[in-house]
Every structure is written in C-alpha cells, then in structure tokens.
Design a protein around this motif. Structure first.
Motif, PDB file in Angstrom:
ATOM      1  N   ASN A  90     -69.871  13.553 -52.981  1.00 35.36           N
ATOM      2  CA  ASN A  90     -69.970  14.793 -52.212  1.00 35.36           C
ATOM      3  C   ASN A  90     -70.577  15.916 -53.049  1.00 35.36           C
ATOM      4  O   ASN A  90     -71.291  16.783 -52.518  1.00 35.36           O
ATOM      5  CB  ASN A  90     -68.577  15.217 -51.723  1.00 35.36           C
ATOM      6  N   THR A  91     -70.262  15.915 -54.334  1.00 36.06           N
ATOM      7  CA  THR A  91     -70.746  16.983 -55.216  1.00 36.06           C
ATOM      8  C   THR A  91     -71.685  16.473 -56.300  1.00 36.06           C
ATOM      9  O   THR A  91     -72.232  17.285 -57.064  1.00 36.06           O
ATOM     10  CB  THR A  91     -69.548  17.670 -55.896  1.00 36.06           C
ATOM     11  N   ARG A 136     -70.823  15.048 -58.932  1.00 29.16           N
ATOM     12  CA  ARG A 136     -70.188  15.289 -60.215  1.00 29.16           C
ATOM     13  C   ARG A 136     -69.467  14.022 -60.674  1.00 29.16           C
ATOM     14  O   ARG A 136     -68.959  13.250 -59.863  1.00 29.16           O
ATOM     15  CB  ARG A 136     -69.187  16.451 -60.123  1.00 29.16           C
TER      16      ARG A 136
END
Length: 504
Positions: A454-455, A457
């Motif tokens: 989603n990010t 990261r």
C-alpha cells in the motif's frame, strides 16, 4: 540207510532255502553218492556233539555259525543248528510291524489334528482379513495424537495457572469466582496427566474444556477493573483496520497429516470467501515423499471432521508442484508441474478451469525458500484477494509480489522488494503486507521482514514464532479467523495473530 540220518540232508536243504540259496547247502543223498553206511560212519566219526560244522567253502557257507548232531539209542538222528545274526530276523520284522502299526495310529491321530488346524486357520484367516479392514478404517476415521498434543495442553494449562495467579493478586473485591477457576485449572492439570497415560482419544474433549476455561478467564479479567480507561476494540474479522502484526501465539497442534510421518512437505488451510467469510472448508494437501509432486488433497467441511479424519472428500491431481498451494473462494491455486504456470482448480468437481503463465517467474528450484524445495511460486490469500510471491532473473532472486485476478489469473500489479528469497524460510500476506520468516534454530522462527504494497515501504520486525518441528514448509493466512495455518514437517499447526489496535 538209517531213517534218522535223513534229517541232516533235509535240514541242510532247509538252511539253504532259509539263507536265500536256490540249492541246498549239501547235495541230496542218493544211492550212488551217499551209501548209508558211509554217510553214517563219516558223520558220526567226523563230528562230536560239540563240534562246529564248517563247510569247505567259507564264502558260500559262512552263514552257518554252529551245527551239532548225534544218534540216540533208538537210531534216531538229532540235529541242532544255531543260526547267526546275519540270517533273516523274523522276530525283528515282527517287532518292526508292531512299531509301524503304532506309528501309523499316531500319524493318523496327528493328521486328524492337522486337518482341524487347517480348518481353524481358514477361519482365523477370514477373521484376520476382517480385522485388517477394521484397522484400516480406524486408521482413517479415528484420532491420532502424539506427545506433542499433550505437551501443548500442559503449556496451555501452565499459562492459565500463571494468569489466574496474577488475576488473583490484582483482583479487587470478591475472589470466589477466581478461587473456583484456580481449583478447576488444577483439576485440569491432573486430568491431563491421567489421560496421557490412559486414553489419548480424549484430547479433543480436554481442548474444549480448556477453551471454555480461557473464555471464563477472559471474562474475569475484563471485569476486574471497571475504572480502567477504555481501549480501542479489536478490528473486525476480515477488516484491515489495524496497525499490522505485533505478536503471535504459541502453536496449536491440530494433528499429523492424514498420509503419515513420511509426508513432511505440503500445505493446509481454510478456504476464504468474502461472501461467506466464516463458512469455508478445511483443506490438506501433503506432497509426495519426494517433496515436489502434489498428487492428493482432502477437503473437510468442519474442523471436527478434520480432527476425527471423517467425512473427507479426497481428490487426485497429476500436475501440482510444491507447497505454495492456496485456496480462495472454493478454488485451489497451484503451480503447474515443471512450468511457471498457475492452475485454478474447481473444488466442487476437481477440474482445472484456468491455467495462466506467470511472466518471467523463475521455477523448478531456481529461487525457492530456504530448506524447502520446489516452492519458487508461492500463492497467498488475504483480505484483498489472491497474491503470488516469487522471484525473477531480473530481480536477481529478490522477492517479487504480484496481485492476481482470481478469475483469469492475470497479473494486476507487481511490487519488487530488496529481500533475497532463498534466505527466507516462508512468507504470507495480510492486508496487502508481505510478512517473511527466517529460521533462528530448530525450535524457533522469526517474522523478521515486511513489505507494504500500500505504501511501498519495507522494514524489519522481530516477532518470535515457536515451532514444533525443525522446518516450516508452508504458511497460509485466513482473514476471518486471523490465524496462520502452518505445515511443519508433516504436522498441521495453528497460530493466533495479535494486531496493533491503532491503525498506522
């Protein structure tokens, strides 16, 4: 000729017949060869009563061991012959006949016993066949628990003992309920020790009692402090309103896979359907003993059926490879044997409905997990749908994550990580976040790495994960149950996940 002297030639003739000769031992007397006076005088003068008769030819007449004769006052000839042992043993033959008759009777008696034993053996053979069938049914339909089950129960009881002691020290007000729970937990500990030496088939009942006690402990713990500030409620099953995994429970040993100890590789889990999140069936897919080929899998409608080995639907496939199997919305997804293809199998009829090539994916042990072969392509399910975890030559072995269309198996999106896949022991997806594990020792794994699609990261974690056996072959996550389904050297394990209640 004197009448008594005729006995000698006759006797010699009989001796000749007795010893088996066709001719008498001496010629029959006649008028030309044996005059009466000559034979009588020669016989009387040539032998005394104690003399032995020795024929002229030793080789021909050696069967006569002793011969005596004399003539009485009345002119009667008396002859006495002692036959040697080499003559025909009539008495011995008679004894032999008696012995043979006795032996024959004994033989007939023993033979009759043998006939009875043959009949009994045929009866026992039928009983043995029936018993074999019953044992096979019992092997398939009864519980098979090991020492691991009882060790796990002991650990759970000890944890409850610690909790009740802490609860007792911190409880405000009446402690009647807590005291009662403490007594029940101690009784439970004694009962586990008794059952371990008696009847292992009651493990399921003990587990249910432990679950009931845990629920009561939770209720007591929740009511001990009414003035405690309210904490955020846990996220609803199947939702992603949390901040990710922060801890994991001790393993619960469900059972050994139905094919036995030799089938150390495979996967298992529970079907997840967004339409019926709590209604999925349980599936078990052990690989063959080569650790590569997926040939048989079983489906169970309930966990109790799986525990009892009953009401199983068993299917056979000829194209599955590796332990990266996943089940989503009543379809099983597997890596097609010896290819980079993914197959979609309808669990209602065991038919392959779709096959699709995973672009650029390495396969056939090019970049599999550490200590686990043939799992280059690992399929996963989470709250958002179907995923695949793999590596490519372009990624130089680093993990690649792709979101798949569960209907067509086409790739919707792809993310590249910096984590080398062969250094990872296994991986799973939760709410679009990849979690990877590694081996610390023979009893411990660690969830050490994450990648958030989603990010975009990624980072490090240090969540210790206890295991029952040395190697973890596969991990599948169920969004509604919030559990990990782990295949651990042939054993089926369950883990409860603990999430950060505050969403990040």
């Amino acid at each position: 000729m004197k009448p008594g002297l005729l006995c000698l030639p006759a006797l010699l003739f009989l001796l000749g017949q007795t010893t088996g000769d066709l001719e008498p031992l001496v010629p029959r007397p006649d008028s030309s060869s044996f005059p009466d006076s000559a034979f009588s005088s020669n016989f009387i003068s040539g032998f005394s009563s104690n003399d032995s008769f020795s024929p002229s030819s030793d080789s021909e007449y050696q069967l006569l061991s002793n011969f005596t004769g004399f003539e009485d006052d009345h002119g009667t000839c008396h002859c006495s012959v002692t036959l040697p042992d080499t003559t025909f043993p009539v008495q011995r033959v008679e004894r032999l006949e008696v012995t043979a008759h006795v032996l024959y009777q004994k033989f007939e008696k023993e033979l009759s016993k043998v006939r009875e034993y043959v009949q009994l053996i045929s009866v026992y053979e039928k009983k043995l066949v029936n018993l074999t069938v019953r044992v096979e049914i019992m092997e398939k339909d009864t519980i098979s628990y090991t020492e691991l089950d009882f060790e796990l129960i002991k650990l759970e009881v000890k944890e409850m003992e610690k909790l009740i002691i802490q609860l007792k020290d911190s409880f405000v007000g009446s402690s009647t309920i807590v005291d009662q729970l403490e007594v029940e937990i101690r009784n439970m500990s004694l009962l586990v020790e008794q059952l371990e030496t008696l009847d292992k088939n009651n493990v399921l009942a003990i587990r249910r009692e432990i679950l009931a006690l845990k629920n009561r402990l939770k209720e007591c713990e929740a009511s001990k402090g009414e003035n405690v500030p309210a904490t955020p409620p846990p996220p609803a099953p199947g939702s992603c309103g949390h901040g990710g995994v922060v801890n994991i429970s001790k393993p619960a040993v469900v059972q050994l896979n139905w094919r036995g100890f030799s089938y150390k590789y495979g996967a298992w889990g529970r079907d997840y359907s967004p339409q019926q999140p709590n209604g999925g069936l349980y599936w078990v897919a052990p690989l063959n003993t080569d650790g590569r080929v997926l040939e048989y899998y079983r489906l169970h409608n309930t966990l109790d059926d799986l525990l009892l080995y009953i009401n199983a639907r068993e299917f056979r496939v000829t194209y599955g490879q590796g332990g990266g199997t996943a089940v989503y919305n009543n379809y099983m997804y597997v890596n097609w044997y010896n290819t980079r293809n993914i197959a979609k199998i309808n669990l209602s009829n065991n038919r392959v409905e779709v096959t699709q090539t995973l672009p650029d994916a390495a396969y056939n042990n090019r970049f599999s997990y550490a200590n686990v072969g043939w799992q280059d392509i690992d399929l996963a399910v989470d709250e958002t749908g179907l995923w695949v975890i793999y590596s490519t030559e372009a990624s130089t072995g680093n993990m690649v994550i792709s979101k798949l269309n569960d209907t067509t198996l086409t790739v919707l999106n792809t993310w590249h990580t910096r984590q080398y896949k062969p250094s990872v022991s296994n991986a799973f997806m939760i709410c679009g976040v990849l979690y990877a594990t590694r081996t610390l020792n023979t009893k411990t794994e660690e969830i050490f790495y994450y990648y958030d699609t989603n990010t975009r990261r990624e980072g490090r974690l240090d969540i210790v994960m206890t295991k029952m056996q040395e190697r973890v072959q596969s991990i599948n996550y169920h969004p509604f149950d919030r559990k990990l389904f782990v295949y651990n050297d042939g054993y089926l394990l369950n883990y409860d996940l603990v999430f950060n209640k505050e969403p990040k």
